[in-house]
Design an enzyme around this catalytic site. Structure first.
Site, PDB file in Angstrom:
ATOM      1  N   LEU A  54       0.863  -1.175   0.000  1.00 30.29           N
ATOM      2  CA  LEU A  54       0.000   0.000   0.000  1.00 30.29           C
ATOM      3  C   LEU A  54       0.903   1.230   0.000  1.00 30.29           C
ATOM      4  O   LEU A  54       1.986   1.210   0.580  1.00 30.29           O
ATOM      5  CB  LEU A  54      -0.888   0.042   1.260  1.00 30.29           C
ATOM      6  N   ASP A  55       0.436   2.312  -0.628  1.00 28.97           N
ATOM      7  CA  ASP A  55       1.173   3.581  -0.563  1.00 28.97           C
ATOM      8  C   ASP A  55       1.343   3.991   0.896  1.00 28.97           C
ATOM      9  O   ASP A  55       0.500   3.675   1.747  1.00 28.97           O
ATOM     10  CB  ASP A  55       0.402   4.701  -1.280  1.00 28.97           C
ATOM     11  N   LYS A  56       2.398   4.722   1.171  1.00 29.99           N
ATOM     12  CA  LYS A  56       2.694   5.164   2.532  1.00 29.99           C
ATOM     13  C   LYS A  56       1.499   5.861   3.193  1.00 29.99           C
ATOM     14  O   LYS A  56       1.168   5.594   4.346  1.00 29.99           O
ATOM     15  CB  LYS A  56       3.906   6.107   2.512  1.00 29.99           C
ATOM     16  N   ARG A 154      -5.549   6.654  -7.501  1.00 25.52           N
ATOM     17  CA  ARG A 154      -5.276   8.093  -7.491  1.00 25.52           C
ATOM     18  C   ARG A 154      -5.215   8.654  -8.920  1.00 25.52           C
ATOM     19  O   ARG A 154      -5.753   9.721  -9.212  1.00 25.52           O
ATOM     20  CB  ARG A 154      -3.980   8.353  -6.736  1.00 25.52           C
TER      21      ARG A 154
END
Length: 247
Positions: A54-56, A154
């Site tokens: 997962l993205d930060k 996104r």
């Protein structure tokens, strides 16, 4: 941070956690082992295997394998798209179409490192979306990704003109304040400066659907974190509607 506080489900083969926003999945190039989820898990278990990321700044559900056999199985499961991945996101604005799909290839930005763009030369990428609640300023949207491209949700939400809220790469990094939601907002007597309700990417990995090596079906869910839930609650309150969907 105690790893036990993050664990949602654990078996001899895998562990599913609710990743906090702001935490790396794996160490970055500075090798911040203990500042990553993988590092904390290695300290806890001794051995751990990363299956997906997962993205930060994205919170929510993430699965790690606990042995090599499970790692091979779950890696193949994700690669062959036999895992259903659902997210919840707050997006800017109100979508004209309450549900739909974004089928746009994604590739790396030709100039900006670390950024992705939709481009016909990119890799096939498919995201389904469904508006759960619309508030005018923002909409709460359920998203399912059928491919696992970097920053996929996104990029796709930006592509249709409704970027994820507080997304500095693909939208705006402006935090969400109560004063933007509530009419006639006033600061408290002893408060000099308003604190934001949400100051990070408004994206949460909500559900994973998969079958384990024995064929047992799992639907694992991580409820909306407090910061995103706080915004949704205020949006409901100030749109004259009762609290209806608590995720």
């Amino acid at each position: 941070m105690r790893i036990n506080d993050l664990i949602i489900k654990e078996t001899p083969d895998f562990v599913v956690l609710n990743k906090p926003a702001g935490m790396l999945t794996i160490p970055d190039r500075h090798d911040n082992q203990l500042q990553s989820l993988q590092g904390l898990l290695k300290k806890h278990y001794g051995e751990i295997f990363t299956v997906h990321r997962l993205d930060k700044d994205t919170s929510g559900i993430i699965l790690f394998a606990k042995n090599e056999t499970a790692h091979k199985y779950y890696s193949q499961l994700f690669e062959s798209r036999h895992v259903k991945k659902f997210y919840m996101g707050l997006v800017n604005g109100q979508l004209l179409t309450p549900s739909g799909s974004v089928d746009e290839p994604i590739m790396e930005h030709p100039v900006q490192k670390g950024k992705m763009v939709t481009n016909k030369k990119g890799k096939a990428s498919l995201t389904d979306y469904e508006v759960v609640e619309a508030f005018g300023l923002y909409s709460l949207v359920k998203l399912q990704i059928h491919t696992g491209r970097t920053h996929q949700i996104r990029v796709h939400m930006k592509h249709i003109g409704h970027p994820i809220a507080v997304d500095e790469l693909y939208g705006t990094n402006a935090p969400i304040f109560l004063s933007a939601i509530k009419k006639n907002y006033k600061l408290g007597k002893n408060t000099e400066e308003e604190r934001p309700l949400l100051s990070r990417l408004a994206l949460h990995a909500w559900q994973l659907h998969f079958a384990d090596q024995q064929g047992v079906e799992y639907v694992i869910e991580a409820p909306l974190p407090k910061d995103i839930q706080a915004v949704v609650t205020q949006l409901r309150k100030n749109s004259g509607r009762s609290s209806e969907l608590v995720l």
